[in-house]
Design an enzyme around this catalytic site. Structure first.
Site, short mmCIF file in Angstrom:
data_model
loop_
_atom_site.label_atom_id
_atom_site.label_comp_id
_atom_site.label_asym_id
_atom_site.label_seq_id
_atom_site.Cartn_x
_atom_site.Cartn_y
_atom_site.Cartn_z
N ASP A 170 0.84 -1.20 0.00
CA ASP A 170 0.00 0.00 0.00
C ASP A 170 0.87 1.25 0.00
O ASP A 170 2.03 1.24 0.44
CB ASP A 170 -0.95 0.01 1.19
CG ASP A 170 -0.24 0.00 2.54
OD1 ASP A 170 0.73 -0.78 2.70
OD2 ASP A 170 -0.64 0.78 3.43
N GLU B 50 0.08 -0.88 5.80
CA GLU B 50 1.10 -0.29 6.70
C GLU B 50 0.93 1.21 6.79
O GLU B 50 1.17 1.80 7.85
CB GLU B 50 2.50 -0.65 6.19
CG GLU B 50 3.60 -0.39 7.21
CD GLU B 50 4.14 1.04 7.20
OE1 GLU B 50 4.82 1.44 8.17
OE2 GLU B 50 3.88 1.77 6.22
#
Length: 380
Positions: free
Chosen positions: A77, A136
């Site tokens: 991400d 994250e």
């Protein structure tokens, strides 16, 4: 048997799959397609619901004949690109000696380099795993922690883990993170009684009470740091009353603070300390704490030593061991085994026109391969 694998090509493919946190889908397809031909068994699962999910996670394991197991952790991400890029943030482009695109540094480039390093490492050397999340950069609720539960159910425990966060500062290899400070956010709500400012005896103003609480907190010195950590710090991040009228005493006042703390403290203890201060001024005050992660330290030893050796062998750089910076998923993974963080230079992470030096992707691949060989078989 080893395979040649180009980290720049894979980095471009990963960047071209938009994956603003929380990430699912196409970007994981790209990584899976790269890993399967290398002999990895890939498991993907989705966890969580809105607003913090759904989140996709990936666990890939290539079992080798050697007795040791090396894990690499990271995230696919990325933060939103923002407005003002020279080109399309998700259309990777090499201009000069740089590869541009959101995630080039943080941290699709590192993931690509590790995959290339694994391809160049003999299967017989030992077991290699990739622990990859899509959460994250977000709340990190349904990401690495969910992966760890999944790994526990499978009995998968690496002997050591490198997290591929962009830790380098001025040049590749100049800094390795061997720990991080913990983080806790705390909200303080002070109740009052609304009333007209001309009749204060009929009201109870919460603002002076909140100011006294914040002054008492501001006077706290948590510590002076230690050999590996800088001093812990308390920062006020918001004060809210929401009173739009000039002649009304408000009914409540709220403040928020953030504490970054070293390994002399625990998050829950800090919440209790703030609660005690607040209740000393106003017993009815409400205190809510949210711990993002505890401080941790992997003392210099085998793992940091072999990472430093691999860096020096490829770059002649002597890496500094550090605990500076924000949090990462290493705050969870350190519960499994020794963990350090090492990756690309971080100058452009989260910025417009994020970019990585093409040469650094190849150097990082060589470093990661050196780490793998030293960790698994004790030599390159």
């Amino acid at each position: 048997m080893t395979m040649h694998f180009d980290p720049v090509e894979l980095a471009q493919e990963l960047i071209a799959a938009p994956s603003v946190t929380p990430a699912t889908g196409a970007v994981f397809d790209v990584l899976e397609a790269a890993l399967i031909p290398l002999g990895f068994t890939v498991e993907r699962f989705i966890d969580g619901i809105e607003p913090d999910g759904p989140v996709e996670n990936l666990l890939a394991v290539r079992t080798g004949s050697g007795p040791k197991h090396f894990g690499f952790a990271g995230h696919l991400d990325v933060v939103p690109p923002g407005v003002g890029w020279t080109g399309d943030a998700f259309a990777p482009e090499i201009r000069g000696d740089l590869l541009y695109g959101r995630g080039a540094v943080d941290m699709k480039g590192s993931i690509a380099a590790f995959v290339a390093a694994a391809a160049a490492t003999p299967v017989e050397a030992g077991t290699i795993s990739l622990i990859i999340t899509g959460d994250e950069e977000g709340p990190a609720i349904f990401g690495t922690r969910a992966l760890m539960v999944h790994m526990a159910g499978r009995g998968i425990v690496p002997d050591m883990i490198v997290v591929g966060e962009p830790t380098s500062v001025n040049r590749l290899g100049d800094m390795v993170k061997i720990g991080r400070r913990g983080s806790v956010n705390i909200w303080i709500d002070v109740p009052g009684t609304q009333g007209h400012v001309a009749y204060p005896h009929l009201a109870d103003n919460p603002i002076p009470k909140l100011v006294k609480i914040l002054a008492a907190i501001d006077a706290v010195v948590l510590d002076t740091g230690n050999d590996w950590f800088q001093p812990s710090n308390i920062e006020f991040t918001d004060i809210e009353v929401g009173n739009g009228a000039t002649n009304v005493i408000p009914a409540s006042a709220r403040a928020r603070l953030s504490i970054r703390f070293n390994d002399q403290h625990r998050g829950a203890d800090l919440v209790v300390m703030i609660e005690r201060i607040a209740h000393g001024v106003e017993p009815a005050a409400k205190v809510l704490g949210k711990i993002s992660g505890e401080a941790f330290l992997t003392p210099p030893g085998e793992l940091s030593g072999l990472v430093a050796e691999a860096i020096h062998a490829e770059t002649d750089v002597l890496a500094e061991m550090s605990t500076t910076g924000g949090t990462s998923d290493a705050r969870f993974l350190h519960a499994l085994c020794p963990v350090v963080e090492f990756g690309l230079t971080n100058a452009t992470m989260h910025k417009l026109d994020e970019a990585v030096a093409v040469a650094d992707l190849y150097k990082l691949t060589a470093i990661y391969r050196g780490v793998l060989m030293r960790a698994l078989v004790g030599r390159i």
